[in-house]
Design a protein around this motif. Sequence first.
Motif, PDB file in Angstrom:
ATOM      1  N   MET A  84      -3.432  78.563  56.774  1.00 60.30           N
ATOM      2  CA  MET A  84      -2.950  77.314  56.178  1.00 60.30           C
ATOM      3  C   MET A  84      -3.258  77.281  54.684  1.00 60.30           C
ATOM      4  N   VAL A  85      -2.192  77.147  53.909  1.00 62.55           N
ATOM      5  CA  VAL A  85      -2.318  77.194  52.450  1.00 62.55           C
ATOM      6  C   VAL A  85      -2.379  75.765  51.909  1.00 62.55           C
ATOM      7  N   LEU A  86      -3.246  75.540  50.938  1.00 57.91           N
ATOM      8  CA  LEU A  86      -3.328  74.224  50.295  1.00 57.91           C
ATOM      9  C   LEU A  86      -1.961  73.879  49.714  1.00 57.91           C
ATOM     10  N   ASP A  87      -1.450  72.697  50.067  1.00 57.39           N
ATOM     11  CA  ASP A  87      -0.134  72.268  49.590  1.00 57.39           C
ATOM     12  C   ASP A  87      -0.156  72.165  48.065  1.00 57.39           C
TER      13      ASP A  87
ATOM     14  N   TYR B 244     -14.496  79.268  37.172  1.00 55.08           N
ATOM     15  CA  TYR B 244     -13.668  78.271  37.880  1.00 55.08           C
ATOM     16  C   TYR B 244     -13.407  78.794  39.282  1.00 55.08           C
ATOM     17  N   LEU B 245     -13.510  77.911  40.257  1.00 53.67           N
ATOM     18  CA  LEU B 245     -13.342  78.328  41.660  1.00 53.67           C
ATOM     19  C   LEU B 245     -12.542  77.276  42.426  1.00 53.67           C
ATOM     20  N   LYS B 246     -11.532  77.772  43.148  1.00 52.96           N
ATOM     21  CA  LYS B 246     -10.706  76.854  43.948  1.00 52.96           C
ATOM     22  C   LYS B 246     -10.378  77.517  45.278  1.00 52.96           C
ATOM     23  N   ARG B 247     -10.612  76.805  46.393  1.00 46.34           N
ATOM     24  CA  ARG B 247     -10.221  77.366  47.691  1.00 46.34           C
ATOM     25  C   ARG B 247      -8.736  77.075  47.906  1.00 46.34           C
ATOM     26  N   ILE B 248      -7.949  78.115  48.156  1.00 42.78           N
ATOM     27  CA  ILE B 248      -6.503  77.916  48.248  1.00 42.78           C
ATOM     28  C   ILE B 248      -5.960  78.068  49.672  1.00 42.78           C
ATOM     29  N   SER B 249      -6.753  78.642  50.577  1.00 37.95           N
ATOM     30  CA  SER B 249      -6.295  78.628  51.974  1.00 37.95           C
ATOM     31  C   SER B 249      -7.462  78.763  52.946  1.00 37.95           C
ATOM     32  N   ILE B 250      -7.211  78.274  54.158  1.00 38.98           N
ATOM     33  CA  ILE B 250      -8.162  78.433  55.273  1.00 38.98           C
ATOM     34  C   ILE B 250      -7.326  78.964  56.427  1.00 38.98           C
TER      35      ILE B 250
ATOM     36  N   VAL C  40     -13.059  82.856  60.324  1.00 41.26           N
ATOM     37  CA  VAL C  40     -11.802  82.326  59.768  1.00 41.26           C
ATOM     38  C   VAL C  40     -11.734  82.692  58.285  1.00 41.26           C
ATOM     39  N   PRO C  41     -10.679  83.401  57.834  1.00 41.56           N
ATOM     40  CA  PRO C  41     -10.637  83.788  56.423  1.00 41.56           C
ATOM     41  C   PRO C  41     -10.426  82.596  55.499  1.00 41.56           C
ATOM     42  N   LYS C  42     -11.102  82.635  54.379  1.00 39.87           N
ATOM     43  CA  LYS C  42     -10.949  81.573  53.376  1.00 39.87           C
ATOM     44  C   LYS C  42     -10.673  82.262  52.047  1.00 39.87           C
ATOM     45  N   LYS C  43      -9.559  81.837  51.429  1.00 44.92           N
ATOM     46  CA  LYS C  43      -9.132  82.516  50.203  1.00 44.92           C
ATOM     47  C   LYS C  43      -9.405  81.631  48.991  1.00 44.92           C
TER      48      LYS C  43
ATOM     49  N   LYS D 289      -3.396  76.687  64.946  1.00 43.16           N
ATOM     50  CA  LYS D 289      -2.797  77.926  64.412  1.00 43.16           C
ATOM     51  C   LYS D 289      -3.716  78.529  63.372  1.00 43.16           C
ATOM     52  N   LEU D 290      -4.305  77.649  62.590  1.00 46.00           N
ATOM     53  CA  LEU D 290      -5.239  78.075  61.534  1.00 46.00           C
ATOM     54  C   LEU D 290      -6.406  78.869  62.150  1.00 46.00           C
ATOM     55  N   LEU D 291      -6.790  78.441  63.336  1.00 45.94           N
ATOM     56  CA  LEU D 291      -7.914  79.115  63.999  1.00 45.94           C
ATOM     57  C   LEU D 291      -7.474  80.399  64.708  1.00 45.94           C
ATOM     58  N   ALA D 292      -6.170  80.503  64.895  1.00 46.08           N
ATOM     59  CA  ALA D 292      -5.661  81.628  65.704  1.00 46.08           C
ATOM     60  C   ALA D 292      -5.529  82.920  64.914  1.00 46.08           C
ATOM     61  N   HIS D 293      -5.657  82.853  63.634  1.00 42.47           N
ATOM     62  CA  HIS D 293      -5.502  83.941  62.647  1.00 42.47           C
ATOM     63  C   HIS D 293      -6.416  85.108  62.923  1.00 42.47           C
TER      64      HIS D 293
END
Length: 236
Positions: free
Chosen positions: A210-213, A201-207, A130-133, A231-235
């Motif tokens: 699904m993007v962090l609101d 500085y590090l922040k996870r912005i999507s999984i 699962v990609p994590k941005k 859906k998040l897993l279906a990517h």
Amino acid sequence: MRLDRYIASQRTDLSRSDVKALVRRGKVTVNGAAAARADIQVKEGSDTVCVSGEEITYREHVYIMLNKPAGVVCATRDGLSKTVLELVPAELRREGLFPAGRLDKDTEGFVLLTDDGALAHRMLSPVSHVPKKYLVKLEKPCQSETIGIFAAGVTIDGGEVCLPAELEISPDPCVVTLTLHEGKFHQVKRMFISQDNKVLYLKRISIGNMVLDENLEPGKCLEILHKDVEKLLAHS
Ligand code: URA
């Protein structure tokens, strides 16, 4: 399911004896009528159950998007630091809630919390990718050659090879985004160390998709729907 069990399973701030007391005080309604006893049967999903006028919607599992602030640990218990579970509001707390994946104590951003062990397992499995941005601020400007080095799979700590990752450099070359398809320990930090740079500085912005609101303040939670987590897993 028994009414007291139904309510206690959805609200960890209410025990079954609390529910009994609320029923005696006429505070619990089923389909609009005050419940006579706490042991009556209700149908999850079709009966409308309210406590003090507030509907208790039945969900088998909860899925929570948390915007983790720095200084909080991704653990269910910690003797010293505040944990992500302590940030979950009472109405979303459940037995068995845990963070599906970890961020370092000083990392901010999207953490998914759930009590759905099977889903978390699928998400965390090394084969799921699962990609994590991440949004990353660096000590030194990022060199454009790093894009190709990360895309080819960079070797870190003189041996460990990372999967190909996508790097984008913003107009300010000290600010980049990096998408990973795995989760090695301190991976983003170690990838930039391998390029003689340092993450400030590090922040996870999507999984997944699904993007962090962006309106979700640090330390705040948002309930997400099971179908959206699927859906998040279906990517991948
Ligand atoms: N990579 C890191 O170095 N730290 C995190 O918290 C997540 C990814």
